[in-house]
Design a protein around this motif. Structure first.
Motif, PDB file in Angstrom:
ATOM      1  N   GLU A 140       0.837  -1.194   0.000  1.00  0.00           N
ATOM      2  CA  GLU A 140       0.000   0.000   0.000  1.00  0.00           C
ATOM      3  C   GLU A 140       0.874   1.247   0.000  1.00  0.00           C
ATOM      4  OE1 GLU A 140      -1.978  -3.007   2.902  1.00  0.00           O
ATOM      5  OE2 GLU A 140       0.026  -2.272   2.415  1.00  0.00           O
ATOM      6  N   SER A 141       0.353   2.305  -0.607  1.00  0.00           N
ATOM      7  CA  SER A 141       1.042   3.590  -0.588  1.00  0.00           C
ATOM      8  C   SER A 141       0.017   4.702  -0.762  1.00  0.00           C
ATOM      9  CB  SER A 141       2.094   3.658  -1.704  1.00  0.00           C
ATOM     10  OG  SER A 141       1.486   3.529  -2.972  1.00  0.00           O
ATOM     11  N   LEU A 148      -5.157   6.258  -2.311  1.00  0.00           N
ATOM     12  CA  LEU A 148      -4.337   5.138  -1.850  1.00  0.00           C
ATOM     13  C   LEU A 148      -4.180   4.123  -2.970  1.00  0.00           C
ATOM     14  CD1 LEU A 148      -5.860   4.514   1.702  1.00  0.00           C
ATOM     15  CD2 LEU A 148      -4.159   6.206   0.981  1.00  0.00           C
ATOM     16  N   LYS A 182      -4.926   3.388   9.922  1.00  0.00           N
ATOM     17  CA  LYS A 182      -4.007   2.711   9.013  1.00  0.00           C
ATOM     18  C   LYS A 182      -4.855   1.897   8.043  1.00  0.00           C
ATOM     19  CE  LYS A 182       0.580   0.823   8.994  1.00  0.00           C
ATOM     20  NZ  LYS A 182       1.733   0.417   9.807  1.00  0.00           N
ATOM     21  N   THR A 199      -0.854   1.646   5.115  1.00  0.00           N
ATOM     22  CA  THR A 199      -0.401   3.019   4.924  1.00  0.00           C
ATOM     23  C   THR A 199      -1.249   3.909   5.825  1.00  0.00           C
ATOM     24  OG1 THR A 199       0.058   4.730   3.256  1.00  0.00           O
ATOM     25  CG2 THR A 199      -1.925   3.422   2.913  1.00  0.00           C
TER      26      THR A 199
END
Length: 113
Positions: free
Chosen positions: A6-7, A20, A92, A107
């Motif tokens: 994930e980012s 995301l 998160k 993330t």
């Protein structure tokens, strides 16, 4: 073995937007149902949105009409477009490839002025 990362998290003001990404390697995400979960600072992990391999989409009521989940098969990525964010969206965010036990490390999203 497929894995996902994930980012795109960060600090965003209330009413703002964030996108995301959940990007896979070692396998094709398009074959799977994929879900986004979030875990608040002091709470349990909860489902936010999901997209099936068939394209069927589902949202938790708390994010309906504000978040959009979609795929880019060429990028092997599932996105979560977050709009009109609220402080209660803080947490998160995790990507899950349903039925496989595959989770990313998450993330962090913080909504604050």
């Amino acid at each position: 073995q497929m894995r996902v990362v994930e980012s795109g998290g960060g600090l965003v003001q209330p009413g703002g937007s964030l996108r995301l990404s959940c990007t896979a390697s070692g396998g094709s995400l398009r074959l799977y149902d994929v879900a986004w979960y979030r875990q608040p600072p002091s709470g349990m992990r909860e489902a936010v949105a999901s997209i099936a391999g068939s394209g069927v989409i589902d949202y938790d009521d708390s994010v309906k009409d504000r978040f959009t989940i979609y795929r880019d098969n060429a990028e092997n990525t599932v996105y979560l477009q977050m709009s009109k964010v609220k402080p209660e969206d803080t947490g998160k965010y995790y990507c899950n490839v349903k039925g496989t036990g595959i989770w990313g490390r998450g993330t962090q999203v913080t909504v604050s002025s």
